[in-house]
Design a protein around this motif. Structure first.
Motif, PDB file in Angstrom:
ATOM      1  N   ASN A   2       0.847  -1.314   0.200  1.00 57.05           N
ATOM      2  CA  ASN A   2      -0.038   0.085   0.007  1.00 57.05           C
ATOM      3  C   ASN A   2       0.810   1.281   0.075  1.00 57.05           C
ATOM      4  O   ASN A   2       1.869   1.181   0.434  1.00 57.05           O
ATOM      5  N   SER A   8      -7.374   2.906  10.492  1.00 57.76           N
ATOM      6  CA  SER A   8      -6.275   2.582   9.767  1.00 57.76           C
ATOM      7  C   SER A   8      -6.376   2.300   8.548  1.00 57.76           C
ATOM      8  O   SER A   8      -7.531   1.588   8.050  1.00 57.76           O
ATOM      9  N   TYR A   9      -5.414   2.286   7.407  1.00 59.55           N
ATOM     10  CA  TYR A   9      -5.371   1.955   6.165  1.00 59.55           C
ATOM     11  C   TYR A   9      -5.250   0.370   6.326  1.00 59.55           C
ATOM     12  O   TYR A   9      -5.996  -0.201   5.135  1.00 59.55           O
ATOM     13  N   ARG A  10      -4.704  -0.313   6.989  1.00 63.97           N
ATOM     14  CA  ARG A  10      -4.635  -1.745   7.328  1.00 63.97           C
ATOM     15  C   ARG A  10      -6.126  -2.258   7.307  1.00 63.97           C
ATOM     16  O   ARG A  10      -6.466  -3.229   6.953  1.00 63.97           O
ATOM     17  N   PRO A  15      -2.995  -1.345  13.693  1.00 64.43           N
ATOM     18  CA  PRO A  15      -3.451  -2.003  12.259  1.00 64.43           C
ATOM     19  C   PRO A  15      -4.841  -2.354  12.757  1.00 64.43           C
ATOM     20  O   PRO A  15      -5.797  -2.356  11.580  1.00 64.43           O
ATOM     21  N   GLU A  75       0.065   4.713   5.475  1.00 59.23           N
ATOM     22  CA  GLU A  75      -0.562   4.600   6.387  1.00 59.23           C
ATOM     23  C   GLU A  75      -0.368   5.842   7.573  1.00 59.23           C
ATOM     24  O   GLU A  75       0.499   6.399   7.476  1.00 59.23           O
ATOM     25  N   LEU A  95       1.656  -3.006   4.411  1.00 53.22           N
ATOM     26  CA  LEU A  95       1.558  -1.557   4.593  1.00 53.22           C
ATOM     27  C   LEU A  95       2.356  -1.118   5.634  1.00 53.22           C
ATOM     28  O   LEU A  95       2.912  -1.737   6.494  1.00 53.22           O
TER      29      LEU A  95
END
Ligand code: GLP
Length: 261
Positions: A65, A79-81, A74, A68, A101
């Motif tokens: 990715n 979060s982007y995770r 996470p 973050e 990520l």
């Protein structure tokens, strides 16, 4: 750079999903660069559909990715995770060990950034980098004045970005102030770039990104330097593009796009 204009946001996302699927079918070991944001949700939904209905196989591919937030774990829902698990990873047969990520909780953030770059290199580089476009013209979190040769590092978010992402957090105060992001140089190293932007609120920035002068003020303009970058937009986002008719002609007539029309 190629610009493809589709009738609406669904058609644009569908085209992006089909282009990703084609690359994945041609190379099961594809290294995919992934993006987050509301625009990507439809593209991921369509990839999930293709996995379920047509058996699109993610088992051997790996992903990196773009970015973050710093300070979010996470499993934090912002979060982007978490976003990636929700929208894609948890819904297809990808091996989570092959999904990457940046770790926004790493005790040494600079070391984390260096390790992220090393990890991308270890996997042989990114084959296809998916990109969204921020209101400030950023790709990843490469905010204005990001060096066009920058690598993965920590960036402070601009007030525009904080404001843009505030609805997802409930209020501006809750938006993290910093993020780890691939650099513009990291993105330009991908073998192919694919940017998706939809909606009238992206019309002004997409015209600057695609047709404006290259400037570190708008990191997406650096994509003009990339030898293989495709920009997919809907009619709303295409409204201010000077060359729209030419772009339409190419998509309608050039043989390489026949299978996607
Ligand atoms: C964030 C991400 C970007 C993304 C942008 C656009 O800033 N870091 O990678 O492109 O959002 O988001 P949206 O699709 O919600 O407009």
């Amino acid at each position: 750079m190629e610009v493809i204009i589709q009738s609406d946001a669904e058609a644009a996302a569908s085209l992006v999903a089909r282009m990703i699927a084609k690359e994945l079918r041609a190379n099961a070991h594809l290294v995919l660069g992934l993006a987050t944001g509301r625009t990507m949700e439809s593209a991921y939904r369509m990839l999930v559909e293709m996995h379920k209905r047509q058996g699109l196989d993610f088992s051997l591919c790996s992903t990196f990715n773009l970015d973050e937030y710093v300070g979010l774990s996470p499993d934090d829902p912002h979060s982007y995770r978490h976003y990636m698990n929700e929208h894609l990873f948890g819904r297809v047969n990808i091996d989570l060990r092959n999904t990457h990520l940046p770790n926004g909780l790493a005790p040494d953030l600079d070391a984390e950034c260096r390790n992220y770059e090393a990890s991308i290199a270890k996997f042989g580089g990114i084959d296809l980098q998916l990109l969204g476009l921020g209101q400030a013209g950023h790709i990843g979190f490469n905010e204005p004045l990001s060096a066009l040769r920058s690598r993965t590092r920590v960036k402070a978010l601009t007030p525009t970005t904080i404001e843009q992402n505030a609805p997802l957090f409930g209020s501006e105060e809750k938006v993290p102030r910093r993020a780890i992001t691939m650099g513009v140089g990291t993105i330009l190293d991908a073998r192919r770039c694919l940017l998706l932007a939809t909606g009238s609120e992206k019309a002004s920035i997409i015209s600057k990104a695609v047709e404006g002068a290259i400037t570190a003020l708008i990191s997406a303009t650096a994509l003009q330097l990339h030898p293989r970058c495709t920009v997919v937009v809907d009619e709303d986002a295409a409204r201010q593009l000077q060359g729209a008719d030419y772009y339409r002609w190419i998509f309608a007539n050039e043989p390489e796009w026949a299978e996607f029309r």
